[in-house]
Enzyme design. Structure first.
Site, PDB file in Angstrom:
ATOM      1  N   ASP A   1       4.715   2.713  -2.442  1.00 16.52           N
ATOM      2  CA  ASP A   1       4.864   1.261  -2.419  1.00 16.52           C
ATOM      3  C   ASP A   1       6.341   0.941  -2.227  1.00 16.52           C
ATOM      4  O   ASP A   1       7.219   1.646  -2.751  1.00 16.52           O
ATOM      5  CB  ASP A   1       4.378   0.651  -3.736  1.00 16.52           C
ATOM      6  CG  ASP A   1       2.868   0.756  -3.910  1.00 16.52           C
ATOM      7  OD1 ASP A   1       2.184   1.165  -2.957  1.00 16.52           O
ATOM      8  OD2 ASP A   1       2.382   0.429  -5.016  1.00 16.52           O
TER       9      ASP A   1
ATOM     10  N   ASP B   1       8.045  -1.384  -3.473  1.00 18.24           N
ATOM     11  CA  ASP B   1       8.685  -2.006  -4.634  1.00 18.24           C
ATOM     12  C   ASP B   1       8.931  -1.028  -5.782  1.00 18.24           C
ATOM     13  O   ASP B   1       9.255  -1.439  -6.893  1.00 18.24           O
ATOM     14  CB  ASP B   1       7.854  -3.186  -5.143  1.00 18.24           C
ATOM     15  CG  ASP B   1       6.418  -2.817  -5.496  1.00 18.24           C
ATOM     16  OD1 ASP B   1       6.078  -1.612  -5.465  1.00 18.24           O
ATOM     17  OD2 ASP B   1       5.632  -3.732  -5.789  1.00 18.24           O
TER      18      ASP B   1
ATOM     19  N   TRP C   1      -6.356  -6.520  -2.583  1.00 16.14           N
ATOM     20  CA  TRP C   1      -5.696  -5.732  -3.616  1.00 16.14           C
ATOM     21  C   TRP C   1      -6.701  -4.962  -4.471  1.00 16.14           C
ATOM     22  O   TRP C   1      -7.680  -5.519  -4.964  1.00 16.14           O
ATOM     23  CB  TRP C   1      -4.879  -6.651  -4.520  1.00 16.14           C
ATOM     24  CG  TRP C   1      -4.047  -5.898  -5.522  1.00 16.14           C
ATOM     25  CD1 TRP C   1      -2.780  -5.429  -5.364  1.00 16.14           C
ATOM     26  CD2 TRP C   1      -4.452  -5.525  -6.844  1.00 16.14           C
ATOM     27  NE1 TRP C   1      -2.364  -4.768  -6.495  1.00 16.14           N
ATOM     28  CE2 TRP C   1      -3.373  -4.815  -7.423  1.00 16.14           C
ATOM     29  CE3 TRP C   1      -5.621  -5.707  -7.589  1.00 16.14           C
ATOM     30  CZ2 TRP C   1      -3.427  -4.305  -8.705  1.00 16.14           C
ATOM     31  CZ3 TRP C   1      -5.679  -5.184  -8.864  1.00 16.14           C
ATOM     32  CH2 TRP C   1      -4.586  -4.499  -9.419  1.00 16.14           C
TER      33      TRP C   1
ATOM     34  N   GLU D   1      -8.195   1.252  -3.754  1.00 16.31           N
ATOM     35  CA  GLU D   1      -7.890   2.436  -2.946  1.00 16.31           C
ATOM     36  C   GLU D   1      -7.279   3.567  -3.763  1.00 16.31           C
ATOM     37  O   GLU D   1      -7.512   4.750  -3.477  1.00 16.31           O
ATOM     38  CB  GLU D   1      -6.968   2.065  -1.767  1.00 16.31           C
ATOM     39  CG  GLU D   1      -5.523   1.763  -2.107  1.00 16.31           C
ATOM     40  CD  GLU D   1      -5.321   0.382  -2.702  1.00 16.31           C
ATOM     41  OE1 GLU D   1      -4.305   0.184  -3.396  1.00 16.31           O
ATOM     42  OE2 GLU D   1      -6.180  -0.503  -2.483  1.00 16.31           O
ATOM     43  N   ASP D   2      -6.525   3.232  -4.813  1.00 19.34           N
ATOM     44  CA  ASP D   2      -5.936   4.276  -5.653  1.00 19.34           C
ATOM     45  C   ASP D   2      -7.008   5.045  -6.417  1.00 19.34           C
ATOM     46  O   ASP D   2      -6.953   6.277  -6.531  1.00 19.34           O
ATOM     47  CB  ASP D   2      -4.943   3.664  -6.647  1.00 19.34           C
ATOM     48  CG  ASP D   2      -3.766   2.998  -5.946  1.00 19.34           C
ATOM     49  OD1 ASP D   2      -3.580   3.239  -4.737  1.00 19.34           O
ATOM     50  OD2 ASP D   2      -3.036   2.237  -6.598  1.00 19.34           O
TER      51      ASP D   2
ATOM     52  N   MET E   1      10.186  -1.165 -11.015  1.00 18.88           N
ATOM     53  CA  MET E   1       9.436  -1.953 -10.032  1.00 18.88           C
ATOM     54  C   MET E   1      10.157  -3.266  -9.758  1.00 18.88           C
ATOM     55  O   MET E   1      10.656  -3.918 -10.674  1.00 18.88           O
ATOM     56  CB  MET E   1       8.012  -2.226 -10.524  1.00 18.88           C
ATOM     57  CG  MET E   1       7.186  -3.083  -9.576  1.00 18.88           C
ATOM     58  SD  MET E   1       5.518  -3.432 -10.192  1.00 18.88           S
ATOM     59  CE  MET E   1       4.720  -1.864  -9.824  1.00 18.88           C
TER      60      MET E   1
ATOM     61  N   HIS F   1       7.596  -9.319  -8.370  1.00 22.86           N
ATOM     62  CA  HIS F   1       7.250 -10.237  -7.284  1.00 22.86           C
ATOM     63  C   HIS F   1       5.876 -10.827  -7.543  1.00 22.86           C
ATOM     64  O   HIS F   1       5.089 -10.302  -8.348  1.00 22.86           O
ATOM     65  CB  HIS F   1       7.251  -9.495  -5.938  1.00 22.86           C
ATOM     66  CG  HIS F   1       6.270  -8.348  -5.883  1.00 22.86           C
ATOM     67  ND1 HIS F   1       4.977  -8.497  -5.447  1.00 22.86           N
ATOM     68  CD2 HIS F   1       6.400  -7.045  -6.232  1.00 22.86           C
ATOM     69  CE1 HIS F   1       4.357  -7.338  -5.521  1.00 22.86           C
ATOM     70  NE2 HIS F   1       5.192  -6.434  -5.997  1.00 22.86           N
TER      71      HIS F   1
END
Length: 296
Positions: A146, A148, A208, A211-212, A238, A241
């Protein structure tokens, strides 16, 4: 005559280069350049040009790097799924290039940018990154990150191991604790063989979430297990946001996840469809803008 002489000189230089390369030995198992814990603070006035000036001198076009004095144990493609996170990308590049170089990696950075304003599909973008990186170099390792997440310890190696690796185990957002035991997201690494064994990521998680957990199931179904660094080494910061527009919670993630064992052989890298709209080679990265379609 001048052309002939230049050609001879070029061949001589190439011969010398090859001779030097053959004399290089493997890099140490543990890089001597590592410093351990890092202080990470986000500077929002930092510009991409400033990062190029500070970090770009040691890089080749496309965000490529090889150790100059030894042969790396890791040929790594860093894959970042992306859309509208340019300020985050500046911070990531500023911190990660020095870390990856101190780790003595042979690496390239690939930003996989989803074109348009449709529903975001992180996993499909990561599949695209795998496919496109292999067109350029014989990478043997793939780190999916990711944009972030910034490591707070350079001893957390962005490489591949005998088992799939979950690198971001202690994120400040979660109080530097593992949220749950089967999490496999944020920053993860898989060798080429491990990735192909599980058929990559699912292409069907739009929005969102899901998938993980899906890729963790794929790993377990193939009788593999994951490894993690210790909690001190695996600390990450992180970038805070808000949830991105068109990356709303995937309300169908549970029902897709229930079918993973029966769909994974057909849903993955072997069924990936996409169109490349543009490839940009920057000093700091390769930026690939891609049309990945939309939910059916």
């Amino acid at each position: 005559m001048a052309v002939t002489r230049l050609t001879e000189q070029t061949q001589t230089l190439k011969g010398k280069t090859t001779e030097v390369q053959t004399k290089l030995s493997s890099c140490p198992e543990t890089s001597p350049h590592l410093v351990g814990p890092l202080h990470v603070e986000f500077n929002w006035s930092r510009t991409m040009e400033a990062v190029r000036t500070e970090c770009g001198s040691s890089l080749l076009e496309g965000g490529r790097y090889k150790p100059p004095d030894c042969i790396s144990h890791h040929k790594v493609a860093i894959i970042i799924p992306f859309r509208n996170r340019h300020q985050h990308l500046i911070q990531w590049l500023y911190y990660l290039h020095p870390v990856l170089q101190r780790q003595q990696l042979d690496y390239g950075v690939y930003i996989i940018n989803q074109d348009g304003e449709g529903m975001f599909n992180k996993a499909r973008l990561m599949n695209v990154g795998f496919a496109e990186a292999l067109k350029e170099y014989n990478y043997t390792c793939f780190v999916f990150s990711d944009v972030d997440l910034i490591p707070m310890n350079d001893r957390n190696i962005y490489g591949c191991f005998s088992k799939p690796r979950h690198l971001s185990v202690a994120v400040d957002k979660f109080g530097f604790m593992l949220p749950y035991s089967t999490i496999f997201g944020g920053v993860v690494s898989l060798s080429k063989e491990q990735y192909l064994a599980i058929n990559g990521f699912s292409n069907n998680y739009w929005g969102w979430g899901g998938e993980d957990d899906d890729i963790y199931q794929r790993i377990a179904i193939k009788s593999m297990s994951i490894t993690r660094p210790d909690m001190a080494t695996g600390r990450f910061k992180m970038i805070k946001h808000e949830r991105d527009v068109h990356n709303e919670l995937n309300l169908h993630r549970g029902e897709i996840l229930e079918k993973t064992s029966s769909t994974m052989e057909e849903d993955g890298i072997n069924s990936l469809r996409y169109t490349i709209n543009k490839i940009e080679k920057d000093t700091l990265y390769t930026f690939i803008t891609v049309d990945i379609g939309s939910p059916k």
